[in-house]
Design a protein around this motif. Sequence first.
Motif, PDB file in Angstrom:
ATOM      1  N   PHE A   1      -1.715  -0.588   1.520  1.00  0.00           N
ATOM      2  CA  PHE A   1      -1.832   0.493   0.872  1.00  0.00           C
ATOM      3  C   PHE A   1      -0.818   1.128   0.575  1.00  0.00           C
ATOM      4  CE2 PHE A   1      -3.103   5.124   1.065  1.00  0.00           C
ATOM      5  CZ  PHE A   1      -3.968   5.164  -0.291  1.00  0.00           C
ATOM      6  N   GLN A   2       0.195   2.292   1.953  1.00  0.00           N
ATOM      7  CA  GLN A   2       1.095   2.920   2.328  1.00  0.00           C
ATOM      8  C   GLN A   2       2.391   2.177   1.049  1.00  0.00           C
ATOM      9  OE1 GLN A   2       1.365   5.603   3.221  1.00  0.00           O
ATOM     10  NE2 GLN A   2      -0.170   5.566   3.782  1.00  0.00           N
TER      11      GLN A   2
ATOM     12  N   ALA B   1       2.043   1.136  -1.776  1.00  0.00           N
ATOM     13  CA  ALA B   1       1.759   0.757  -2.888  1.00  0.00           C
ATOM     14  C   ALA B   1       1.772   2.646  -3.302  1.00  0.00           C
ATOM     15  CB  ALA B   1       0.391   0.442  -3.387  1.00  0.00           C
ATOM     16  N   ALA B   2       2.078   3.426  -2.458  1.00  0.00           N
ATOM     17  CA  ALA B   2       2.308   4.252  -2.476  1.00  0.00           C
ATOM     18  C   ALA B   2       3.867   4.769  -2.783  1.00  0.00           C
ATOM     19  CB  ALA B   2       1.016   5.443  -1.439  1.00  0.00           C
TER      20      ALA B   2
ATOM     21  N   ALA C   1       4.719   3.677  -6.122  1.00  0.00           N
ATOM     22  CA  ALA C   1       4.799   4.522  -7.690  1.00  0.00           C
ATOM     23  C   ALA C   1       5.473   6.222  -7.175  1.00  0.00           C
ATOM     24  CB  ALA C   1       2.876   5.382  -6.938  1.00  0.00           C
ATOM     25  N   ARG C   2       5.527   6.732  -5.604  1.00  0.00           N
ATOM     26  CA  ARG C   2       6.298   7.207  -5.692  1.00  0.00           C
ATOM     27  C   ARG C   2       7.751   7.596  -5.467  1.00  0.00           C
ATOM     28  NH1 ARG C   2       4.727   9.461   0.002  1.00  0.00           N
ATOM     29  NH2 ARG C   2       4.607   7.626   0.050  1.00  0.00           N
TER      30      ARG C   2
END
Length: 86
Positions: free
Chosen positions: A24-25, A27-28, A31-32
């Motif tokens: 999850f981290q 993927a985030a 994106a950033r």
Amino acid sequence: MNPPRRYGLLRRFEPQLEAEYRLFQDAALVARIRWALGAAVGVLLAYAILDLFVAPPPIMGEVVFLRLLLMVAPLVLLLAASFREE
């Protein structure tokens, strides 16, 4: 669900939950990074356009070429590489 365990100064969850959290981290984070690279390319392109109006004509072409080649192109390559699947 079990509370996190302490490993030195770090807290870790059970291995399966920790792996899900890291996915999850990641993927985030991707994106950033993509957003930041896109914003940087946009800003540098705006500067290249401004160079067309501000730079003295004898060196204008060289300035824009160098800005695009040395600053924008690497960022575009990094942005493209961020979409590559592993």
